[in-house]
Write a protein that holds these residues in place. Structure first.
Motif, PDB file in Angstrom:
ATOM      1  N   ASP A 130       0.814  -1.218   0.000  1.00  0.00           N
ATOM      2  CA  ASP A 130       0.000   0.000   0.000  1.00  0.00           C
ATOM      3  C   ASP A 130       0.851   1.274   0.000  1.00  0.00           C
ATOM      4  OD1 ASP A 130      -2.274  -1.594   0.093  1.00  0.00           O
ATOM      5  OD2 ASP A 130      -2.357  -1.559   2.286  1.00  0.00           O
ATOM      6  N   LEU A 131       2.156   1.140   0.187  1.00  0.00           N
ATOM      7  CA  LEU A 131       3.056   2.300   0.177  1.00  0.00           C
ATOM      8  C   LEU A 131       3.472   2.692  -1.239  1.00  0.00           C
ATOM      9  CD1 LEU A 131       5.412   1.361   3.159  1.00  0.00           C
ATOM     10  CD2 LEU A 131       3.653   3.144   3.149  1.00  0.00           C
ATOM     11  N   ARG A 132       3.061   1.911  -2.226  1.00  0.00           N
ATOM     12  CA  ARG A 132       3.473   2.181  -3.603  1.00  0.00           C
ATOM     13  C   ARG A 132       3.092   3.603  -4.020  1.00  0.00           C
ATOM     14  NH1 ARG A 132       5.252  -1.041  -7.253  1.00  0.00           N
ATOM     15  NH2 ARG A 132       4.640  -2.879  -6.006  1.00  0.00           N
ATOM     16  N   GLY A 133       4.105   4.381  -4.415  1.00  0.00           N
ATOM     17  CA  GLY A 133       3.881   5.745  -4.888  1.00  0.00           C
ATOM     18  C   GLY A 133       3.541   6.752  -3.799  1.00  0.00           C
ATOM     19  N   CYS A 134       3.576   6.346  -2.546  1.00  0.00           N
ATOM     20  CA  CYS A 134       3.192   7.250  -1.451  1.00  0.00           C
ATOM     21  C   CYS A 134       4.324   8.208  -1.069  1.00  0.00           C
ATOM     22  CB  CYS A 134       2.795   6.429  -0.219  1.00  0.00           C
ATOM     23  SG  CYS A 134       1.203   5.610  -0.346  1.00  0.00           S
ATOM     24  N   ARG A 135       3.934   9.280  -0.399  1.00  0.00           N
ATOM     25  CA  ARG A 135       4.893  10.230   0.187  1.00  0.00           C
ATOM     26  C   ARG A 135       5.174   9.766   1.620  1.00  0.00           C
ATOM     27  NH1 ARG A 135       5.214  15.491  -1.666  1.00  0.00           N
ATOM     28  NH2 ARG A 135       4.976  16.330   0.436  1.00  0.00           N
ATOM     29  N   VAL A 136       6.434   9.420   1.882  1.00  0.00           N
ATOM     30  CA  VAL A 136       6.794   8.846   3.175  1.00  0.00           C
ATOM     31  C   VAL A 136       7.949   9.639   3.793  1.00  0.00           C
ATOM     32  CG1 VAL A 136       7.568   6.780   4.413  1.00  0.00           C
ATOM     33  CG2 VAL A 136       6.076   6.554   2.393  1.00  0.00           C
ATOM     34  N   VAL A 170      14.453  15.905   9.944  1.00  0.00           N
ATOM     35  CA  VAL A 170      15.595  15.738  10.838  1.00  0.00           C
ATOM     36  C   VAL A 170      15.193  14.896  12.051  1.00  0.00           C
ATOM     37  CG1 VAL A 170      17.316  16.897  12.278  1.00  0.00           C
ATOM     38  CG2 VAL A 170      16.655  17.890  10.081  1.00  0.00           C
ATOM     39  N   GLN A 171      14.254  15.394  12.854  1.00  0.00           N
ATOM     40  CA  GLN A 171      13.848  14.630  14.036  1.00  0.00           C
ATOM     41  C   GLN A 171      12.412  14.924  14.458  1.00  0.00           C
ATOM     42  OE1 GLN A 171      15.673  15.940  17.728  1.00  0.00           O
ATOM     43  NE2 GLN A 171      16.440  17.803  16.745  1.00  0.00           N
ATOM     44  N   SER A 172      11.642  15.546  13.609  1.00  0.00           N
ATOM     45  CA  SER A 172      10.301  15.984  13.981  1.00  0.00           C
ATOM     46  C   SER A 172       9.232  15.092  13.362  1.00  0.00           C
ATOM     47  CB  SER A 172      10.089  17.430  13.514  1.00  0.00           C
ATOM     48  OG  SER A 172       8.764  17.824  13.719  1.00  0.00           O
ATOM     49  N   ILE A 173       8.046  15.091  13.984  1.00  0.00           N
ATOM     50  CA  ILE A 173       6.902  14.386  13.403  1.00  0.00           C
ATOM     51  C   ILE A 173       5.878  15.391  12.867  1.00  0.00           C
ATOM     52  CG2 ILE A 173       7.189  12.361  14.874  1.00  0.00           C
ATOM     53  CD1 ILE A 173       4.831  13.485  16.582  1.00  0.00           C
ATOM     54  N   ASN A 174       6.310  16.631  12.661  1.00  0.00           N
ATOM     55  CA  ASN A 174       5.391  17.677  12.191  1.00  0.00           C
ATOM     56  C   ASN A 174       4.780  17.340  10.839  1.00  0.00           C
ATOM     57  OD1 ASN A 174       5.845  19.141  14.492  1.00  0.00           O
ATOM     58  ND2 ASN A 174       7.355  20.519  13.561  1.00  0.00           N
ATOM     59  N   LEU A 175       5.579  16.770   9.937  1.00  0.00           N
ATOM     60  CA  LEU A 175       5.057  16.388   8.624  1.00  0.00           C
ATOM     61  C   LEU A 175       3.921  15.377   8.776  1.00  0.00           C
ATOM     62  CD1 LEU A 175       8.365  15.948   6.562  1.00  0.00           C
ATOM     63  CD2 LEU A 175       6.656  17.740   6.249  1.00  0.00           C
ATOM     64  N   TYR A 176       4.114  14.449   9.685  1.00  0.00           N
ATOM     65  CA  TYR A 176       3.106  13.417   9.929  1.00  0.00           C
ATOM     66  C   TYR A 176       1.832  14.030  10.506  1.00  0.00           C
ATOM     67  CZ  TYR A 176       0.973   9.084  11.577  1.00  0.00           C
ATOM     68  OH  TYR A 176       0.095   8.051  11.796  1.00  0.00           O
ATOM     69  N   ILE A 177       1.985  14.840  11.536  1.00  0.00           N
ATOM     70  CA  ILE A 177       0.828  15.432  12.206  1.00  0.00           C
ATOM     71  C   ILE A 177       0.025  16.311  11.252  1.00  0.00           C
ATOM     72  CG2 ILE A 177       0.129  17.056  14.012  1.00  0.00           C
ATOM     73  CD1 ILE A 177       2.403  15.963  15.708  1.00  0.00           C
ATOM     74  N   SER A 178       0.726  17.060  10.405  1.00  0.00           N
ATOM     75  CA  SER A 178       0.042  17.980   9.490  1.00  0.00           C
ATOM     76  C   SER A 178      -0.668  17.278   8.343  1.00  0.00           C
ATOM     77  CB  SER A 178       1.060  18.973   8.915  1.00  0.00           C
ATOM     78  OG  SER A 178       1.955  18.314   8.032  1.00  0.00           O
ATOM     79  N   GLY A 179      -0.340  15.999   8.127  1.00  0.00           N
ATOM     80  CA  GLY A 179      -0.960  15.281   7.011  1.00  0.00           C
ATOM     81  C   GLY A 179      -0.262  15.534   5.688  1.00  0.00           C
ATOM     82  N   ALA A 180       0.957  16.100   5.739  1.00  0.00           N
ATOM     83  CA  ALA A 180       1.698  16.391   4.509  1.00  0.00           C
ATOM     84  C   ALA A 180       2.281  15.138   3.875  1.00  0.00           C
ATOM     85  CB  ALA A 180       2.817  17.386   4.804  1.00  0.00           C
ATOM     86  N   ILE A 181       2.287  14.034   4.598  1.00  0.00           N
ATOM     87  CA  ILE A 181       2.812  12.782   4.078  1.00  0.00           C
ATOM     88  C   ILE A 181       1.791  11.667   4.328  1.00  0.00           C
ATOM     89  CG2 ILE A 181       5.260  13.340   4.239  1.00  0.00           C
ATOM     90  CD1 ILE A 181       5.328  12.125   7.005  1.00  0.00           C
ATOM     91  N   ASP A 182       1.949  10.578   3.589  1.00  0.00           N
ATOM     92  CA  ASP A 182       1.025   9.435   3.716  1.00  0.00           C
ATOM     93  C   ASP A 182       1.438   8.492   4.838  1.00  0.00           C
ATOM     94  OD1 ASP A 182      -0.547  10.114   1.307  1.00  0.00           O
ATOM     95  OD2 ASP A 182       1.318   9.641   0.251  1.00  0.00           O
ATOM     96  N   ALA A 183       2.728   8.503   5.162  1.00  0.00           N
ATOM     97  CA  ALA A 183       3.278   7.637   6.208  1.00  0.00           C
ATOM     98  C   ALA A 183       4.645   8.183   6.571  1.00  0.00           C
ATOM     99  CB  ALA A 183       3.387   6.197   5.719  1.00  0.00           C
ATOM    100  N   THR A 184       5.226   7.633   7.626  1.00  0.00           N
ATOM    101  CA  THR A 184       6.568   8.069   7.999  1.00  0.00           C
ATOM    102  C   THR A 184       7.378   6.892   8.513  1.00  0.00           C
ATOM    103  OG1 THR A 184       7.854   9.709   9.248  1.00  0.00           O
ATOM    104  CG2 THR A 184       6.041   8.642  10.413  1.00  0.00           C
ATOM    105  N   MET A 185       8.682   6.941   8.270  1.00  0.00           N
ATOM    106  CA  MET A 185       9.587   6.030   8.951  1.00  0.00           C
ATOM    107  C   MET A 185       9.728   6.511  10.394  1.00  0.00           C
ATOM    108  SD  MET A 185      10.289   3.716   6.842  1.00  0.00           S
ATOM    109  CE  MET A 185      11.335   2.898   8.062  1.00  0.00           C
ATOM    110  N   ALA A 186       9.909   5.576  11.297  1.00  0.00           N
ATOM    111  CA  ALA A 186      10.036   5.923  12.713  1.00  0.00           C
ATOM    112  C   ALA A 186      10.810   4.835  13.432  1.00  0.00           C
ATOM    113  CB  ALA A 186       8.658   6.083  13.347  1.00  0.00           C
ATOM    114  N   MET A 187      11.396   5.197  14.551  1.00  0.00           N
ATOM    115  CA  MET A 187      12.001   4.218  15.448  1.00  0.00           C
ATOM    116  C   MET A 187      10.964   3.862  16.506  1.00  0.00           C
ATOM    117  SD  MET A 187      14.978   3.197  14.640  1.00  0.00           S
ATOM    118  CE  MET A 187      16.447   3.622  13.692  1.00  0.00           C
ATOM    119  N   ILE A 188      10.827   2.589  16.786  1.00  0.00           N
ATOM    120  CA  ILE A 188       9.818   2.139  17.739  1.00  0.00           C
ATOM    121  C   ILE A 188      10.032   2.778  19.111  1.00  0.00           C
ATOM    122  CG2 ILE A 188      11.131   0.091  18.444  1.00  0.00           C
ATOM    123  CD1 ILE A 188       7.289   0.341  18.038  1.00  0.00           C
TER     124      ILE A 188
END
Length: 312
Positions: A120-126, A154-172
């Motif tokens: 489902d990540l195909r072509g997504c903004r991550v 760099v180290q923020s989740i702002n892109l994720y919170i704002s909805g600017a991306i479809d998913a994000t890489m993260a460390m558990i």
């Protein structure tokens, strides 16, 4: 004149002895539970008992641990195995003296409900780190021909919170906590470890020059560090208090809940899949598998063995 030469020789000998006793150690980020075992070893006197003086100087986004090692400003650093193999193959002098993460902490966190699985990540903004941490995810992308559009942070989740991306890489142990704390508890979390990318991550590396010059001190440093991590497994509550004290001394903002989460997850990653106890060595099969991935995508030109990584 003879007296002056003798005094100079004695001073040089004393300086050399002091150098042998002192290890400048740079963890790969600012103070946090990710490095708890080293703080324990220092606070509990394990380094002193081992006969080594360890000076911990943290890195930052603008002053990376590996760069400090290359400049001779540090003798030892923490580093992911992925990066270590790459740098050793390129001729940089690194020796793994302790492997502290046996499992991958990389995960993909979906922002939109349509993302349930890798396909489902195909072509997504991550979202992805600007640092080398993101390379494993990029190789996964190439393996599956997903054509992901990687959006660096760099180290923020702002892109994720704002909805600017479809998913994000993260460390558990890091970004996942902040995402869940921001009200996204129902989002799909996809661990790379469940997708065939469960490689050992963080380890303790010392410069080859120091290792060859002072092998006994390097081994004493490793053993005392291991003792610190083992103590952390046995005394997680006390370890958390040590971490918080270090953070406060260094003037780093403290979230007790985050550091407790991080410590729990980091300690879990030190236990191999299917086992009950932490392990601090390298598994040859896992190293071979990671070499194969790097060779497949031309990140290295020849495999690096466990013996090479460990300076043998």
């Amino acid at each position: 004149m003879k007296l002056k030469i003798l005094i100079t020789a004695l001073l040089l000998t004393a300086m050399s002895h002091a150098e042998a006793q002192r290890i400048l150690f740079t963890p790969q980020w600012t103070p946090q539970s990710q490095f708890a075992g080293y703080y324990v070893a220092q606070e509990m006197g394990f380094y002193e008992e081992a006969g080594v003086e360890v000076v911990i100087e943290h890195s930052s986004a603008s002053d990376l641990a590996f760069n400090r090692l290359k400049r001779g400003q540090s003798n030892a650093i923490t580093m992911h195995l992925f990066d270590a193999i790459y740098h050793i193959e390129k001729g940089h002098g690194l020796v793994n003296i302790l492997q502290t993460a046996q499992r991958s902490g990389h995960v993909v966190v979906a922002r939109h409900d349509k993302i349930k699985q890798l396909e489902d990540l195909r072509g997504c903004r991550v979202g992805i780190w600007r640092s080398s941490f993101g390379q494993l995810a990029q190789l996964m992308d190439l393996d599956h021909d997903l054509h992901i559009e990687w959006i660096p942070f760099v180290q923020s989740i702002n892109l994720y919170i704002s909805g600017a991306i479809d998913a994000t890489m993260a460390m558990i142990y890091n970004e996942v906590f902040w995402i869940l704390s921001s009200g996204f508890e129902d989002k799909k979390i996809i661990p790379l470890s469940e997708l065939g990318y469960n490689y050992p991550e963080e380890g303790l590396y010392i410069s080859r020059s120091y290792y060859e010059r002072y092998p006994d001190k390097a081994r004493a440093f490793a053993e005392a560090s291991r003792r610190g991590w083992e103590w952390a497994h046995e005394h997680p509550e006390e370890t958390l208090e040590i971490v918080l004290r270090v953070m406060q001394r260094e003037g780093v903002p403290v979230s007790r809940l985050h550091q407790e989460w991080m410590l729990r997850e980091v300690l879990k990653m030190q236990i191999p899949t299917g086992e009950k106890l932490p392990y601090f060595g390298l598994d040859a099969k896992q190293v071979d598998a990671l070499n194969a991935l790097l060779l497949k995508h031309n990140r290295i030109s020849k495999p690096i063995s466990v013996a090479q990584i460990q300076g043998r």
